[in-house]
Design an enzyme around this catalytic site. Structure first.
Site, PDB file in Angstrom:
ATOM      1  N   GLY A 116       0.169   5.263  -4.496  1.00  0.00           N
ATOM      2  CA  GLY A 116      -0.410   6.541  -4.925  1.00  0.00           C
ATOM      3  C   GLY A 116       0.233   7.702  -4.178  1.00  0.00           C
ATOM      4  O   GLY A 116       0.623   8.710  -4.779  1.00  0.00           O
TER       5      GLY A 116
ATOM      6  N   ASP B  33       0.844  -1.193   0.000  1.00  0.00           N
ATOM      7  CA  ASP B  33       0.000   0.000   0.000  1.00  0.00           C
ATOM      8  C   ASP B  33       0.881   1.246   0.000  1.00  0.00           C
ATOM      9  O   ASP B  33       2.005   1.235   0.516  1.00  0.00           O
ATOM     10  CB  ASP B  33      -0.906  -0.029   1.242  1.00  0.00           C
ATOM     11  CG  ASP B  33      -2.119   0.868   1.077  1.00  0.00           C
ATOM     12  OD1 ASP B  33      -2.329   1.407  -0.031  1.00  0.00           O
ATOM     13  OD2 ASP B  33      -2.858   1.031   2.064  1.00  0.00           O
ATOM     14  N   GLY B  34       0.356   2.319  -0.595  1.00  0.00           N
ATOM     15  CA  GLY B  34       1.047   3.603  -0.565  1.00  0.00           C
ATOM     16  C   GLY B  34       1.666   3.998  -1.904  1.00  0.00           C
ATOM     17  O   GLY B  34       2.363   5.011  -1.974  1.00  0.00           O
TER      18      GLY B  34
ATOM     19  N   TRP C  20     -11.858  -1.682  -8.338  1.00  0.00           N
ATOM     20  CA  TRP C  20     -12.524  -1.261  -9.580  1.00  0.00           C
ATOM     21  C   TRP C  20     -13.195   0.086  -9.412  1.00  0.00           C
ATOM     22  O   TRP C  20     -13.571   0.730 -10.402  1.00  0.00           O
ATOM     23  CB  TRP C  20     -13.587  -2.291 -10.006  1.00  0.00           C
ATOM     24  CG  TRP C  20     -13.035  -3.649 -10.308  1.00  0.00           C
ATOM     25  CD1 TRP C  20     -13.120  -4.744  -9.487  1.00  0.00           C
ATOM     26  CD2 TRP C  20     -12.339  -4.081 -11.489  1.00  0.00           C
ATOM     27  NE1 TRP C  20     -12.502  -5.821 -10.087  1.00  0.00           N
ATOM     28  CE2 TRP C  20     -12.019  -5.444 -11.317  1.00  0.00           C
ATOM     29  CE3 TRP C  20     -11.948  -3.437 -12.670  1.00  0.00           C
ATOM     30  CZ2 TRP C  20     -11.329  -6.185 -12.271  1.00  0.00           C
ATOM     31  CZ3 TRP C  20     -11.264  -4.183 -13.625  1.00  0.00           C
ATOM     32  CH2 TRP C  20     -10.967  -5.535 -13.424  1.00  0.00           C
TER      33      TRP C  20
ATOM     34  N   HIS D 158       2.445   3.009  -9.154  1.00  0.00           N
ATOM     35  CA  HIS D 158       2.173   1.576  -9.368  1.00  0.00           C
ATOM     36  C   HIS D 158       3.314   0.915 -10.142  1.00  0.00           C
ATOM     37  O   HIS D 158       3.657  -0.243  -9.912  1.00  0.00           O
ATOM     38  CB  HIS D 158       0.857   1.387 -10.129  1.00  0.00           C
ATOM     39  CG  HIS D 158      -0.339   1.853  -9.339  1.00  0.00           C
ATOM     40  ND1 HIS D 158      -0.523   1.516  -8.018  1.00  0.00           N
ATOM     41  CD2 HIS D 158      -1.396   2.649  -9.666  1.00  0.00           C
ATOM     42  CE1 HIS D 158      -1.645   2.080  -7.569  1.00  0.00           C
ATOM     43  NE2 HIS D 158      -2.178   2.776  -8.553  1.00  0.00           N
TER      44      HIS D 158
ATOM     45  N   LEU E  80      11.026 -19.623  -4.679  1.00  0.00           N
ATOM     46  CA  LEU E  80       9.898 -18.990  -3.992  1.00  0.00           C
ATOM     47  C   LEU E  80       8.580 -19.169  -4.758  1.00  0.00           C
ATOM     48  O   LEU E  80       8.557 -19.081  -5.988  1.00  0.00           O
ATOM     49  CB  LEU E  80      10.211 -17.489  -3.872  1.00  0.00           C
ATOM     50  CG  LEU E  80       9.183 -16.650  -3.141  1.00  0.00           C
ATOM     51  CD1 LEU E  80       9.634 -16.416  -1.703  1.00  0.00           C
ATOM     52  CD2 LEU E  80       9.006 -15.302  -3.828  1.00  0.00           C
TER      53      LEU E  80
ATOM     54  N   SER F 151      -7.634  -5.380  -5.522  1.00  0.00           N
ATOM     55  CA  SER F 151      -8.749  -5.949  -4.754  1.00  0.00           C
ATOM     56  C   SER F 151     -10.051  -5.873  -5.544  1.00  0.00           C
ATOM     57  O   SER F 151     -10.164  -5.123  -6.523  1.00  0.00           O
ATOM     58  CB  SER F 151      -8.905  -5.196  -3.429  1.00  0.00           C
ATOM     59  OG  SER F 151      -9.518  -3.947  -3.636  1.00  0.00           O
TER      60      SER F 151
HETATM   61  C1  IPE Z   1      -5.692  -2.705  -0.356  1.00  0.00           C
HETATM   62  O1  IPE Z   1      -5.273  -1.396  -0.533  1.00  0.00           O
HETATM   63  C2  IPE Z   1      -5.728  -3.421  -1.667  1.00  0.00           C
HETATM   64  C3  IPE Z   1      -4.421  -3.664  -2.275  1.00  0.00           C
HETATM   65  C4  IPE Z   1      -3.272  -3.432  -1.717  1.00  0.00           C
HETATM   66  C5  IPE Z   1      -4.452  -4.239  -3.596  1.00  0.00           C
HETATM   67  P1  IPE Z   1      -6.308  -0.192  -0.707  1.00  0.00           P
HETATM   68  O2  IPE Z   1      -5.500   1.033  -0.757  1.00  0.00           O
HETATM   69  O3  IPE Z   1      -7.221  -0.470  -1.825  1.00  0.00           O
HETATM   70  O4  IPE Z   1      -7.131  -0.309   0.664  1.00  0.00           O
HETATM   71  P2  IPE Z   1      -7.997   0.794   1.429  1.00  0.00           P
HETATM   72  O5  IPE Z   1      -8.970   1.363   0.456  1.00  0.00           O
HETATM   73  O6  IPE Z   1      -7.034   1.823   1.919  1.00  0.00           O
HETATM   74  O7  IPE Z   1      -8.637   0.032   2.549  1.00  0.00           O
HETATM   75  C1  IPE Z   2      -1.542   0.117  -3.379  1.00  0.00           C
HETATM   76  O1  IPE Z   2      -1.289   1.483  -3.449  1.00  0.00           O
HETATM   77  C2  IPE Z   2      -1.746  -0.517  -4.732  1.00  0.00           C
HETATM   78  C3  IPE Z   2      -3.137  -0.841  -5.063  1.00  0.00           C
HETATM   79  C4  IPE Z   2      -4.155  -0.810  -4.234  1.00  0.00           C
HETATM   80  C5  IPE Z   2      -3.406  -1.251  -6.430  1.00  0.00           C
HETATM   81  P1  IPE Z   2      -2.458   2.555  -3.478  1.00  0.00           P
HETATM   82  O2  IPE Z   2      -2.811   2.837  -4.886  1.00  0.00           O
HETATM   83  O3  IPE Z   2      -3.597   2.106  -2.616  1.00  0.00           O
HETATM   84  O4  IPE Z   2      -1.745   3.810  -2.839  1.00  0.00           O
HETATM   85  P2  IPE Z   2      -2.378   4.872  -1.847  1.00  0.00           P
HETATM   86  O5  IPE Z   2      -2.939   4.110  -0.687  1.00  0.00           O
HETATM   87  O6  IPE Z   2      -3.433   5.608  -2.597  1.00  0.00           O
HETATM   88  O7  IPE Z   2      -1.232   5.731  -1.469  1.00  0.00           O
HETATM   89 MG    MG Z   3      -4.082   2.394  -0.657  1.00  0.00          MG
END
Ligand code: IPE
Ligand code: IPE
Ligand code: MG
Length: 242
Positions: A24, A21-22, A70, A38, A132, A66
């Site tokens: 973005g 996560d993170g 979408w 990404h 792995l 996830s």
């Molecule tokens: C969880 O991250 C899904 C993935 C890492 C693919 P999100 O960024 O979508 O989750 P929320 O919306 O913060 O819960």
């Molecule tokens: C995780 O990063 C990747 C996916 C959910 C596809 P995010 O896209 O959720 O990044 P943030 O949480 O917005 O920083």
């Molecule tokens: Mg996220």
């Protein structure tokens, strides 16, 4: 399995699950579009798999997209799917050298045909590899997975190939997408969020959780070792007394 890392004897978790996560926020901090994050995130997955394999981890299960993702803009979803495509294509070129096994969990019916073809090809090419096991969760949601499992179980009961009395925890496990995987020992979630976001709800019942503020594209070998050190500090009791 135990390994000496930087002079410290550490138990290596057999199976690590990752909520990456993170991406973005990482891009935003640099004034770049989200999909740049990404792209960087995909590179990090590649590097971390190498490091994890090297440290003796056997299974890595990463949450890449996830069932709820979408909801994002069409531009972002298309961007993620394109990065995934490139990632799978490039995987094909070095899968033998890396000895990784690559598989996917989640509902594949919503993925583009060519992506499904790539997933099948990669599985076919890598299933006898001994390194792995990388499992990519794609259009994955734990509630969706459990719902699909229950539906198949109900159909098998209706057709008579399964009886209600036969259903135990092992049966449930065998209907899940993760039927071939042991439960994760350690879950890592980056970027400071402390929630499961519909990830592996059944499988994480006794998993240790490690949360870090580091954004996924910045996650590296040092951070991975930190997570393993944290894991070594935990006492797993499984409901018993020690
Ligand atoms: C969880 O991250 C899904 C993935 C890492 C693919 P999100 O960024 O979508 O989750 P929320 O919306 O913060 O819960
Ligand atoms: C995780 O990063 C990747 C996916 C959910 C596809 P995010 O896209 O959720 O990044 P943030 O949480 O917005 O920083
Ligand atoms: Mg996220």
């Amino acid at each position: 399995m135990e390994r000496e890392i930087n002079g410290e004897r550490l138990t290596i978790p057999q199976h690590i699950a990752v909520i990456l996560d993170g991406n973005g926020r990482w891009a935003k901090k640099r004034g770049m579009p989200r999909n740049y994050g990404h792209m960087q995130g995909a590179k990090t997955v590649e590097k971390i798999c190498e490091d994890a394999g090297d440290l003796g981890v056997k299974y890595m299960t990463v949450y890449a997209f996830s069932t709820e993702n979408w909801k994002r803009s069409e531009e972002e979803v298309n961007g993620i799917m394109n990065i995934l495509r490139q990632y799978l294509i490039s995987f094909k070129t070095h899968i033998k050298r890396d000895q990784l096994t690559v598989r996917v969990i989640g509902d594949r019916t919503k993925l583009a045909d060519d992506i499904n073809v790539l997933i099948d090809e990669l599985w076919e090419m890598s299933k006898d590899n001994e390194g792995l096991v990388l499992t990519i969760a794609l259009n994955y949601g734990s509630r969706d997975e459990i719902t699909r499992a229950v539906r198949r179980m109900a159909a098998d009961i209706q057709s008579g190939s399964l009886s209600p009395e036969q259903v135990d925890e092992q049966t449930v496990h065998s209907y899940l997408d993760t039927a071939d995987l042991p439960d994760p020992d350690l879950l890592i979630r980056t970027s400071g969020e402390q929630r499961l976001s519909n990830y592996l709800l059944w499988q994480l019942a006794y998993t240790e959780f490690y949360f870090t503020d580091v954004l996924w594209p910045d996650f590296d070998r040092r951070e991975l070792i930190r997570a393993i050190q944290y894991y070594n500090g935990r006492e797993r009791r499984y409901g018993g007394v020690k």
